[in-house]
Design a protein around this motif. Structure first.
Motif, mmCIF file in Angstrom:
data_model
loop_
_atom_site.group_PDB
_atom_site.id
_atom_site.type_symbol
_atom_site.label_atom_id
_atom_site.label_comp_id
_atom_site.label_asym_id
_atom_site.label_seq_id
_atom_site.Cartn_x
_atom_site.Cartn_y
_atom_site.Cartn_z
ATOM 1 N N LYS A 94 3.614 -19.124 4.651
ATOM 2 C CA LYS A 94 2.306 -18.517 4.440
ATOM 3 C C LYS A 94 2.466 -17.067 3.984
ATOM 4 N N LEU A 95 1.868 -16.739 2.859
ATOM 5 C CA LEU A 95 1.923 -15.378 2.329
ATOM 6 C C LEU A 95 0.779 -14.538 2.873
ATOM 7 N N ARG A 96 1.044 -13.256 3.089
ATOM 8 C CA ARG A 96 -0.002 -12.336 3.531
ATOM 9 C C ARG A 96 0.262 -10.960 2.963
ATOM 10 N N ALA A 97 -0.758 -10.374 2.357
ATOM 11 C CA ALA A 97 -0.661 -8.992 1.878
ATOM 12 C C ALA A 97 -0.902 -8.039 3.046
ATOM 13 N N PHE A 98 -0.117 -6.986 3.099
ATOM 14 C CA PHE A 98 -0.217 -6.015 4.189
ATOM 15 C C PHE A 98 -1.411 -5.081 4.016
ATOM 16 N N GLY A 99 -1.987 -4.657 5.130
ATOM 17 C CA GLY A 99 -2.824 -3.465 5.137
ATOM 18 C C GLY A 99 -1.892 -2.265 5.159
ATOM 19 N N GLU A 100 -2.215 -1.207 4.438
ATOM 20 C CA GLU A 100 -1.247 -0.120 4.283
ATOM 21 C C GLU A 100 -0.996 0.665 5.571
ATOM 22 N N TRP A 101 -1.812 0.456 6.598
ATOM 23 C CA TRP A 101 -1.627 1.150 7.865
ATOM 24 C C TRP A 101 -0.563 0.471 8.723
ATOM 25 N N GLU A 102 -0.051 -0.681 8.307
ATOM 26 C CA GLU A 102 0.961 -1.382 9.096
ATOM 27 C C GLU A 102 2.298 -0.634 9.041
ATOM 28 N N ARG A 103 3.179 -0.945 10.005
ATOM 29 C CA ARG A 103 4.422 -0.179 10.150
ATOM 30 C C ARG A 103 5.285 -0.265 8.901
ATOM 31 N N GLN A 104 5.806 0.888 8.524
ATOM 32 C CA GLN A 104 6.578 1.003 7.286
ATOM 33 C C GLN A 104 8.036 1.351 7.566
ATOM 34 N N GLU A 105 8.889 0.866 6.677
ATOM 35 C CA GLU A 105 10.298 1.236 6.717
ATOM 36 C C GLU A 105 10.518 2.575 6.025
ATOM 37 N N LEU A 106 9.808 2.769 4.911
ATOM 38 C CA LEU A 106 9.986 3.995 4.140
ATOM 39 C C LEU A 106 8.888 4.124 3.097
ATOM 40 N N ASN A 145 3.539 6.079 8.774
ATOM 41 C CA ASN A 145 3.573 5.770 10.206
ATOM 42 C C ASN A 145 2.959 6.903 11.029
ATOM 43 N N ASP A 146 1.878 6.581 11.725
ATOM 44 C CA ASP A 146 1.198 7.492 12.659
ATOM 45 C C ASP A 146 0.443 8.640 11.994
ATOM 46 N N ALA A 147 0.329 8.628 10.683
ATOM 47 C CA ALA A 147 -0.374 9.721 9.999
ATOM 48 C C ALA A 147 -1.056 9.214 8.731
ATOM 49 N N LEU A 148 -1.928 10.050 8.197
ATOM 50 C CA LEU A 148 -2.588 9.803 6.911
ATOM 51 C C LEU A 148 -2.491 11.090 6.105
ATOM 52 N N ILE A 149 -1.906 11.000 4.903
ATOM 53 C CA ILE A 149 -1.766 12.166 4.034
ATOM 54 C C ILE A 149 -2.909 12.131 3.028
ATOM 55 N N VAL A 150 -3.734 13.174 3.011
ATOM 56 C CA VAL A 150 -4.970 13.185 2.231
ATOM 57 C C VAL A 150 -4.915 14.278 1.164
ATOM 58 N N PRO A 176 -8.707 7.908 14.908
ATOM 59 C CA PRO A 176 -8.347 8.865 15.969
ATOM 60 C C PRO A 176 -6.889 8.792 16.420
ATOM 61 N N ASP A 177 -6.198 7.702 16.130
ATOM 62 C CA ASP A 177 -4.807 7.551 16.554
ATOM 63 C C ASP A 177 -3.814 8.074 15.518
ATOM 64 N N ARG A 178 -4.309 8.645 14.427
ATOM 65 C CA ARG A 178 -3.428 9.153 13.371
ATOM 66 C C ARG A 178 -3.602 10.652 13.181
ATOM 67 N N LYS A 179 -2.521 11.293 12.825
ATOM 68 C CA LYS A 179 -2.583 12.691 12.421
ATOM 69 C C LYS A 179 -3.071 12.729 10.976
ATOM 70 N N ILE A 180 -4.117 13.492 10.698
ATOM 71 C CA ILE A 180 -4.665 13.613 9.344
ATOM 72 C C ILE A 180 -4.129 14.903 8.740
ATOM 73 N N ILE A 181 -3.394 14.775 7.627
ATOM 74 C CA ILE A 181 -2.702 15.912 7.024
ATOM 75 C C ILE A 181 -3.170 16.098 5.587
ATOM 76 N N GLY A 182 -3.695 17.257 5.262
ATOM 77 C CA GLY A 182 -4.102 17.560 3.897
ATOM 78 C C GLY A 182 -2.955 18.132 3.087
ATOM 79 N N VAL A 183 -2.806 17.667 1.849
ATOM 80 C CA VAL A 183 -1.813 18.219 0.916
ATOM 81 C C VAL A 183 -2.526 18.571 -0.384
#
Length: 326
Positions: A2-14, A269-274, A294-301
C-alpha cells in the motif's frame, strides 16, 4: 504494497538544499543569496541534518562551518530542488523515492542537469529510486498524509507538462503513484511574479491532516484580492480547517513585483521555517502559525533575496523522510 504520500510534518531523516553558484541566474548577486542560504541552513541544522548540493567546492566549503551537514558536489542548472528533487512515499514497511521528469516548469529554462540530479544522489546515498516517465514538480502537489492531494488546475493540467494525458488520466496516475483517496483541484489563486503556473506551495498548504494554511489578501486595491478570495471560497467547501496567511504589501526589485508568499514554509523536525519579508504581516503570520502548531518552534527567515528569482524557502528544499521507523 500500500502506497501513502507523507504529510510534510512527519519525521524526517534530512533536508536537501541545492546551493546557488556562478552558472545560475543568481550570479549578479551571488554573495547576497549565499548569505540568505546561510541563514536558512543555520535555522535548519539545529533541528535536523542537511545535504547541501553544489558543483562549486568553494561554495560548499563556505557552509562547512555549520554542524549537521553533508556535502555533495553535483552539477545543477538552478537551486529549486523542491521541484526536481526525489519525492518519498511510504511503500508498506519501506520508503520508495520517485524520480519524476523535470522540464523547468514547462520548458521555461534549461533543466537537463537538474533532471539528472536524483540519479546521482541515489547512487551516493544508496536510495531506492524509481524513475517515472511523467512530469511532476514537488511544489505542485500537497498532501495531508491521509490520502488527500491538494493541487491547482493551472499547473497540473497545463499543456506545457503532460499534454498527452487528459485530466482523468492524470488523476489516475497521481492516485496510483501516491495511494490517493481524493484530489482537490483549485481553479483560483495566483502569486504575482511566480513563474511555476501557480504551484500549490505558493498558495495553500496542509499543516495537519485536517488543516490548510492559505495565502490571503486583505487589500481590495491589490491585484491578488479577488483571485485569493475566490480561492478561499473554494477551500471553504473542502471541509478542512483553514488558517489565513495575509500577503505582505507589494515588494519590488528592479521594478518587478516579487512573488512574496508566506505559504512557502518548510516543515522540519520539531520546527517550521517561515519566509519573512520585512513587513508588518510577518509578525501576524508567525503568531498565527504558532497558535495553529503549538508543538513546533516557528522560525522566520528573511526571504527577500530568494524571491528575486521567483521562489522562496519551500522551493529551495526537499524533505527526505525517516527510513528507520515507519
Amino acid at each position: 504494497m500500500k502506497l501513502r504520500a507523507f504529510g510534510e510534518w512527519e519525521r524526517q531523516e534530512l533536508l536537501f538544499v541545492s546551493l546557488p553558484h556562478e552558472n545560475t541566474d543568481w550570479r549578479p548577486y551571488l554573495d547576497e543569496i549565499l548569505d540568505s542560504y546561510e541563514k536558512l541552513v543555520k535555522a535548519v541544522c539545529a533541528y535536523e541534518k542537511l545535504v547541501l548540493i553544489c558543483p562549486d567546492e568553494k561554495i560548499l566549503n563556505r557552509f562547512k562551518k555549520f554542524k549537521n551537514c553533508e556535502f555533495l558536489q553535483i552539477d545543477t542548472n538552478d537551486t529549486w530542488v523542491r521541484d526536481y528533487g526525489m519525492i518519498d512515499v511510504q511503500n508498506g514497511d519501506e520508503i520508495l523515492s520517485y524520480d519524476f521528469k523535470f522540464n523547468a516548469w514547462g520548458g521555461k529554462f534549461q533543466s537537463s542537469k537538474d533532471d539528472g540530479v536524483n540519479a546521482k544522489i541515489a547512487k551516493i546515498l544508496k536510495t531506492n529510486l524509481k524513475q517515472i516517465d511523467f512530469i511532476l514538480e514537488g511544489g505542485s502537489i500537497e498532501f495531508n498524509g491521509d490520502g488527500v492531494l491538494l493541487t491547482t488546475k493551472e499547473c497540473l493540467l497545463n499543456e506545457n507538462r503532460n499534454k498527452a494525458f487528459s485530466k482523468e488520466q492524470i488523476e489516475q496516475k497521481l492516485s496510483e503513484f501516491f495511494g490517493l483517496k481524493k484530489i482537490i483541484w483549485l481553479e483560483n489563486g495566483f502569486i504575482k511574479g511566480d513563474d511555476t503556473d501557480s504551484h500549490i506551495d505558493t498558495l495553500a498548504r496542509f499543516i495537519a491532516p485536517d488543516t490548510i494554511a492559505y495565502a490571503s489578501c486583505d487589500d481590495k486595491d491589490d491585484e491578488h484580492f479577488i483571485p485569493l478570495q475566490k480561492m478561499r471560497q473554494e477551500l471553504e467547501k473542502t471541509g478542512f480547517k483553514l488558517v489565513a496567511l495575509p500577503l505582505p504589501k507589494a515588494k519590488f526589485y528592479e521594478g518587478k513585483r516579487l512573488a512574496c508568499t508566506y505559504a512557502n514554509f518548510i516543515f522540519i523536525n520539531d520546527a517550521l521555517i517561515v519566509p519573512t519579508y520585512d513587513d508588518n504581516n510577518d509578525k501576524i503570520v508567525l503568531e498565527r502559525l504558532a497558535a495553529a502548531l503549538p508543538d513546533r518552534k516557528i522560525i522566520g527567515v528573511n526571504s527577500l533575496v530568494f524571491v528575486r528569482q521567483n521562489g522562496s524557502l519551500h522551493c529551495s528544499s526537499q524533505n527526505r523522510f525517516l527510513r528507520d521507523k515507519i
